[in-house]
Design an enzyme around this catalytic site. Structure first.
Site, short mmCIF file in Angstrom:
data_model
loop_
_atom_site.label_atom_id
_atom_site.label_comp_id
_atom_site.label_asym_id
_atom_site.label_seq_id
_atom_site.Cartn_x
_atom_site.Cartn_y
_atom_site.Cartn_z
N GLU A 877 35.46 28.07 43.53
CA GLU A 877 35.58 29.49 43.87
C GLU A 877 36.48 29.69 45.08
O GLU A 877 37.34 30.56 45.07
CB GLU A 877 34.20 30.09 44.14
N ARG A 955 21.89 35.72 50.14
CA ARG A 955 21.16 35.63 48.87
C ARG A 955 19.86 34.84 49.04
O ARG A 955 18.86 35.15 48.40
CB ARG A 955 22.04 35.00 47.79
N GLU A 1336 23.45 31.53 36.33
CA GLU A 1336 22.71 30.98 37.47
C GLU A 1336 21.19 31.11 37.38
O GLU A 1336 20.47 30.21 37.83
CB GLU A 1336 23.19 31.67 38.75
#
Length: 1423
Positions: A877, A955, A1336
């Site tokens: 990423e 998160r 995920e």
């Protein structure tokens, strides 16, 4: 005679075509030759050390010694090209292709959805193909064994095994051996679960009755095996006749000279002896499995290599009066065949040692290594952790050595190994053969090995244990205990053996043996390899297993002993590791009504179906599995009335699967080389924190092919880079981690650039590094922006609680281990700063932006193109930009195309991984387990730059509740700044770490309350309409349904009772079970990233070219987008094509991450299609009966644009941490998993018996892809929580580089029974066609395996009198499991019995020393 010339002709065949080469370089591997010289890029480079199987090919040759053609799999990355003389090589391209015909081995893995990213697929195909060439009708065990040397990071292995199950002769229905107990074909009902198909053997609803009734199916719901073409062995390519002829002729000595290495292949023993006399330091190489790795990865150089594979005496096998003599050049595979035949032919008492050799070979590397590695090489390598050397030493095997002075025979005893990787063999001597003796009457032998992973792993401790008794007695006449992994060499426990000789085999001997071994097999706390306590404990555990095994055999032989027989609850300690064949069921939903066409409300499924592969247990072994009696049924996959062309909701095969299976799929490094292309190798820091004093490239410049060195001074734009602008393209002045890029070398070939890079000399002034979270906390080394989420009144919550529990948990990091490492090809265009970048990246936009910034040009001059990736998982990423910017600068400087694909060890060193976490918690709760208040602090190891660490921590904090309603919360998240490579995104992005710590305190909370964990978890679950700790209301909350269905489908409660009974009956094997929920928020937590674009072109022939902002890395995104476009446009999927993702078609793309890619890109595609349809509407109205092609032709002729862009953003998403308000997530994905495991309390081994998953994926766009994502994520999570462990030195050096040291789950690590179902009737109104994100969310469900292990450890500790909660950090490796199973053996590592103040042989007495075990050893109280 020594060779006086070079330039012999090398003759071999590749895919049936003859190849003749002169003057080959001995350093060239078969893989390099195939890819560079022949352009056969189907064979992949995954690791370069024979550990992943991506480079597997089939080697065929005529064996003149056995007079037959042999086929075997081999690792092309290690196979020297010089060893190919008169050999035939078959690659994946040579067995089939999409242009003519796929081979059944290719077709079945593709159609069974066994290929996702596809990078590992060619290697797996070739392993299967080789097996079929040798055995066209293999059994399932043969198939699983064939894959021991292959790894896959995407699929979770289940679909590969299911597809190849169709080749197995013994796996024709239920997933158990045909006609065995519990198989539906046998008609025998399993007493545990009613037999296959719920006991309806051959009746209505049985998968094998062949009748099509309302509840019957005859094939998997995800693929139809009846469509597979049959395997016809007669149609395989023939072995080249020329090689048959040459094989019977006398070979001549061959010699090849390269730039640095000379390869000599003699044909007679006299030639070999003469050569070794002339070149005493020359390496003898047969399989190149050790020397190849040393030269490639350890920078060692062996100027002369001698290959003795053609020497008849070194390939001979002889049966003598005393044993079997095996030539030193015999491969381990041939040794295995010899041993198996001997065991079959000889009386059992003569084959004790042979059986031990077979047990060690069973887990020795993978088939690709065993097929080429020689037994002589294994001995002479003298590895202290060799699997075979302890067996050979304990058995007293004899070695025949030969030199110009003649022959001599030596015994492998305590004198053979003289030091680390040193033996008594003289430099000029050659190991000719090894004699493995027959065992005698009254002689018993066992071999044990403990590793991090069962399949294809190096040993932590290994041993060979032998005892010979006096005639018809249990008195020890002779005993040999040999261990590997306990010293720099393989060692004999001489003192212990001397003390035990003449003793009776009884409890007192056992007690004294453990006391003696604990003293003799000692390790210092700083011993190389670490795991000191674990290794010391294993030496005792292994002897205890041996003691019980021998006692059992003595009892069976009728020998009178003074000792009591082995208690029934101890017998399982003597059983060798066994794993049941994989069985599975995949369930997905169906519907009978055709829905609306809006993308957010379309719901094709409303009922549930199951595949026929049910899996009853084998009643002959104690098992706790219990299955529902509900028959497995297949109903309609899509609604009645749905058009045949409409593929939404159908298990459409991955669009690239066939190309991947045939090796035709093009990855970044498969792109043909450009003229004058250069290869780049990075020069990185060897220090974690230091000042750069000087960089000397003078030696590098002398390497042939060297072009230039690139560093910070060559950056034309800005050297500053990174997400937070806190990184550099090249280090200047200071390095802040090992692996920090200082510069790069460019050369004409990869080999030359590697050599030159290693020749660059850098001087440092070292500074103090910070490596761990604990060190960062001590030194207050944190990145700014500490986040907090607070809700309610925590203090009041604690005051109202009945109990307060405090603790902490550490979670280790994880390496992405995508099979394709980072790769970039930069092609300068020669004008205006234009450059084309072919990159393996999830993030084309940032790749473009960072490269443009480094080059000092606008982004519009840089085009980034991504065809596909061989896996990503978050690792590509942002960290891919680190390499891409360097390559771009190099291409700019030279004006030539520049390519770089990182070696596996480089990739692991540089790219970072999942963030390690430390969680500290304080939780208040009531007596019934209801949570009242939580105070938690999370610390993550961010590494040397910010990268995405703050987002990961965000998160984690947003998932600190997992699925539980906590009224009062106080939380803090801190990112630690350390001198490790920057950690980054990884599937789950902090969510798994946050939830894992929640499950830790939930588990301990239940233990404290004395309540079943599942009841406490159920009590605390959220309900529909509840508000989370971040104040988001839960809508469409399906978790309760997932929980109830998982409890039911897994038969949780009945199996839990069976587990309790099993644990009562077994002291040294324990089982555990756990059920774990997950709630995963969907969307980027950075709001502006929740956008996507698409571009649709319709051509005049009606074909559609589709482009969108997402990248394909195996997750099936392109496949789903084609399905979306197919439905939206109303055309077959065959008319739609996606070529690649590129920045000049769809700009400003968000990274393919956060599981939202199908959601946002799917809606963008849908919107673009709607634009096209709106333009076509008048044309369709004027010609309603026309075809798609008619309408398109008319539109073109009417000057109607047939190109459209689409755009979509997720609405109303955004969250403010300071105010704790907003909506961070668009919606949530839910799931529940139940897992059962079995642990070996003596070794720490565990096996995954069964997993049941119920997952809410909304209305699945593609159930095959979604189930594949669930299984792949789950198995990746098994690695995270039970196996994968990154080990660093105190100086910040990564020890675990490459598959040799870092172990991801293999084929044998998945649950033996693996059931996945998709929740029915749960359309999601917030995503395209009512679907949900799936990439995920399932990963965390593998925590069910971790907590099942913890449940099993609780049982083991209970038997030792320990009932309190205990700390178990993640991953639950064998070391952690064994050390947590506290017993007398673990306590002896702390204080030996010699230091104990009092021992009572026959009683259960407490020791006066608090440090001691607290118990003494007697039969029934060995705890």
């Amino acid at each position: 005679m020594a060779p006086n010339k070079a330039g012999d002709e090398l003759v071999f065949f590749v895919n049936g075509k003859k190849v003749v080469e002169k003057d080959v370089d001995p350093e060239t591997t078969l893989l390099t030759y195939l890819r560079r010289k022949l352009g056969l890029c189907g064979t992949k480079l995954g690791c370069g050390e024979g550990g992943c199987g991506a480079c597997t090919v089939m080697i065929s040759k005529y064996d003149p010694f056995r007079k037959k053609i042999l086929h075997h799999s081999a690792n092309a990355c290690l196979f020297p090209i010089c060893a190919l003389h008169h050999v035939a090589v078959t690659t994946v391209e040579g067995i089939g292709n999409t242009k003519s015909r796929l081979h059944p081995a290719q077709e079945r893995i593709a159609k069974s959805h066994g290929s996702q990213c596809g990078f590992c697929t060619p290697g797996i195909v070739m392993s299967m193909y080789t097996l079929l060439r040798n055995n066209p009708e293999p059994c399932m065990e043969d198939i699983e064994d064939a894959f021991q040397g292959n790894l896959c990071r995407c699929t979770g292995y289940r679909p590969i095994l299911e597809g190849y199950r169709t080749f197995a002769k013994d796996m024709n229905g239920c997933g158990r051996a045909a006609n065995s107990t519990g198989c539906c074909r046998s008609g025998k009902e399993n007493t545990m679960n009613g037999g296959c198909c719920g006991g309806k053997a051959n009746g209505p609803g049985c998968c094998m009755n062949g009748k099509e009734d309302s509840v019957t199916m005859t094939s998997s719901s995800l693929f139809n095996s009846s469509e597979f073409q049959p395997l016809d062995p007669t149609q395989e390519p023939i072995f080249p006749p020329e090689l048959m002829t040459q094989g019977n002729k006398q070979q001549k000595q061959m010699c090849f000279k390269g730039e640095r290495v000379m390869w000599i292949q003699p044909t007679t023993l006299n030639e070999l002896v003469a050569l070794k006399s002339q070149y005493p330091n020359a390496k003898l190489v047969v399989g190149n499995t050790e020397v190849g790795i040393e030269m490639r990865l350890k920078n060692l150089l062996y100027p002369v290599i001698i290959a003795p594979a053609w020497i008849p005496e070194m390939n001979a096998v002889q049966h003598t009066e005393t044993g079997v003599t095996i030539g030193a050049a015999c491969t381990l595979k041939s040794v295995e065949e010899v041993m198996k035949k001997a065991v079959a032919d000889l009386p059992p008492y003569k084959t004790e040692i042979f059986q031990a050799v077979l047990e060690q070979l069973r887990w020795f590397a993978g088939p690709q290594i065993r097929n080429v590695a020689a037994i002589g090489g294994n001995i002479m390598t003298a590895s202290p952790i060799s699997d075979l050397n302890p067996v050979l030493m304990a058995s007293g095997s004899k070695l025949t050595l030969v030199s110009k002075e003649g022959k001599r025979t030596v015994t492998m005893d305590e004198k053979f190994f003289t030091g680390y990787r040193k033996t008594i063999v003289k430099p000029e001597e050659i190991l000719l053969s090894v004699e493995i003796p027959y065992s005698r009457k009254g002689e018993y032998f066992s071999a044990f090995k403990q590793a991090s992973r069962r399949e294809d792993d190096i040993a932590i401790v290994t041993c060979g244990l032998r005892v010979l008794f006096q005639d018809s007695t249990s008195r020890v006449k002779e005993i040999k205990l040999s261990y590997g992994g306990m010293a720099p060499t393989t060692v004999l426990a001489l003192k212990t053996c001397k003390e035990l000789t003449g003793r009776d085999w009884n409890e007192k001997l056992l007690q004294d043996a453990c006391r003696l071994l604990s003293g003799e097999m000692d390790l210092s706390p700083s011993a190389p390899g670490g795991m000191v306590d674990f290794r010391r404990t294993l030496t005792l555990s292994f002897f205890f297993k041996f003691y019980l095994t021998v006692l059992q055999k003595l009892s069976k032989s009728g020998t009178k002993t003074m000792c009591q027989p082995v208690p029934s609850n101890y017998i399982s300690a003597t059983e060798l590791f066994h794993k049941d064949p994989i069985a599975n069921a995949q369930l997905f939903q169906v519907s009978s009504s055709f829905p609306k066409t809006e993308p957010s409300s379309y719901s094709p499924f409303t009922r549930m179906s199951r595949s026929a592969f049910c899996s009853p247990i084998n009643a002959s072994s104690p098992s706790t599995q219990a299955s529902s009696s509900q028959p497995f049924v297949l109903l309609q996959e899509v609604p009645k009335g749905q058009a045949v062309e409409d593929m939404v909701g159908r298990p459409l095969v991955h669009v690239s699967a066939a190309k991947q299976a045939s090796g035709e799929a093009v990855y970044c490094d498969d792109i043909p080389h450009y003229e004058n292309e250069l290869y780049l190798t990075l020069v990185t820091s060897t220090k974690a924190h230091a000042k750069i004093l000087s960089v000397d490239t003078s030696e590098a410049q002398t390497v042939p092919g060297f072009v230039c060195f690139v560093s910070a001074k060559d950056v034309p734009g800005s050297n500053i880079t990174g997400i937070a602008n806190d990184e550099t393209v090249f280090a200047q002045d200071v390095v802040t981690c090992v692996g920090h890029i200082i510069g790069a070398v460019l050369a004409d070939t990869q080999e030359h650039s590697r050599r030159a890079a290693k020749a660059v000399k850098i001087k440092y002034e070292e500074l103090q590094p910070i490596v761990t979270i604990q060190e960062a906390i001590e030194k207050q080394s944190f990145f700014k922006d500490i986040k907090r989420i607070n809700k309610g009144d925590v203090k009041k919550g604690f005051e109202e609680s009945d109990h307060i529990l405090e603790g902490e948990m550490y979670l280790g990091g994880q390496e992405h281990f995508y099979l394709e490492t980072h790769c970039t090809l930069a092609v300068p265009k020669g004008e205006d700063g234009e450059m084309e970048l072919f990159v393996s990246t999830q993030n084309p936009m940032k790749t473009q932006e960072f490269a443009a910034n480094a080059l000092g040009v606008p982004s519009n001059r840089i085009v980034v193109r991504v065809k596909r990736m061989g896996g990503g998982f978050g690792g590509k990423e942002t960290r891919s930009t680190v390499l891409t910017s360097v390559v771009a600068v190099a291409a700019f400087k030279t004006g030539r195309a520049v390519r770089c694909m990182l070696d596996r060890d480089e990739d692991m060193l540089i790219s970072g991984g999942r963030h390690p976490f430390l969680g500290r918690y304080k939780v208040g709760f009531m007596k019934n387990g209801k949570v009242k208040s939580l105070e938690v602090s999370y610390y993550s190891n961010g590494g040397n730059s910010v990268d995405l660490s703050h987002g990961v921590m965000d998160r984690a904090l947003l998932h600190l509740d997992n699925s539980y309603n906590i009224p009062n919360v106080s939380s803090m998240g801190v990112v630690c700044k350390t001198n490790l490579p920057s950690n980054t995104a990884f599937r789950g992005f902090g969510g798994p770490q946050g939830m894992m710590i929640a499950e830790c305190w939930m588990s301990d909370l239940a233990q404290k309350c004395g309540l079943p964990p599942e009841e406490v978890r159920k009590l605390n679950l959220y309900h529909e309409g509840d508000t989370t700790h971040f104040n988001q209301k839960l809508e469409g909350f399906t978790l309760q349904r997932c929980w109830d269905e998982c409890l039911s489908s897994s038969s949780y409660h009945s199996r839990k009772k069976l587990i309790e009974e099993f644990n009562k009956q077994n002291r040294w094997k324990k089982r555990g079970i756990s059920i774990i929920p997950t709630k995963f928020g969907i969307s980027f937590t950075v709001p502006f990233l929740n956008q996507a674009g698409a571009l649709v072109h319709v051509y005049t022939d009606g074909s559609v070219l589709l482009t969108h902002g997402g990248t394909e890395m195996g997750q099936g995104l392109h496949t789903k987008m084609i399905q979306v476009a197919s439905r939206a446009l109303g055309v077959p999927t065959s008319k739609i094509y996606i070529s690649e993702t590129s920045t000049n078609t769809v700009p400003n793309t968000s990274p393919t991450a956060a599981s939202v890619s199908a959601d946002i890109n799917g809606m963008a595609v849908y919107n673009a299609c709607q634009t096209i349809l709106k333009r076509l509407e008048p044309i369709k109205q004027s010609n309603p009966k026309g075809s798609w092609e008619d309408w398109i032709k008319t539109a073109y002729e009417s000057c109607v644009s047939l190109s459209a862009t689409g755009f979509y953003r997720i609405p109303e998403v955004g969250y403010n941490f300071e105010k704790n308000e907003g909506k961070p997530f668009s919606y949530f994905s839910y799931g529940v998993a139940c897992s059962e495991v079995e642990i070996d309390c003596l070794t720490g081994d565990h096996k995954n018996i069964r997993t049941d998953i119920v997952m809410d994926v909304g209305t699945s766009l593609n159930p095959a892809i979604d189930i594949g994502q669930i299984e792949g994520a789950f198995v990746q999570g098994i690695g995270l929580f039970t196996m994968e462990e990154l080990r660093y030195s105190p100086e910040g050096n990564l020890y675990t580089r490459g598959p040799g040291m870092y172990k991801i789950p293999a084929f044998g690590d998945i649950p033996a029974e693996f059931n996945v179902s998709l929740l029915r009737d749960c359309p999601n109104s917030k995503a395209v066609y009512s679907s949900k994100a799936v990439g995920e969310p399932p990963l965390f469900l593998s925590a069910s395996v971790f907590y099942a292990i913890k449940d099993a450890i609780y049982s083991a500790r209970k038997d030792s009198g320990l009932t309190e909660a205990f700390r178990l950090d993640s991953p639950a490796t064998p070391e952690r499991i064994r050390n947590a199973c506290v017993d007398i053996f673990t306590k002896m590592r702390i204080l030996s019995f010699a230091e104990c103040e009092r021992m009572d042989t026959f009683g259960y007495r407490e020791c006066l020393s608090e440090k001691c075990a607290g118990y003494v050893m007697t039969w029934y109280h060995l705890d």
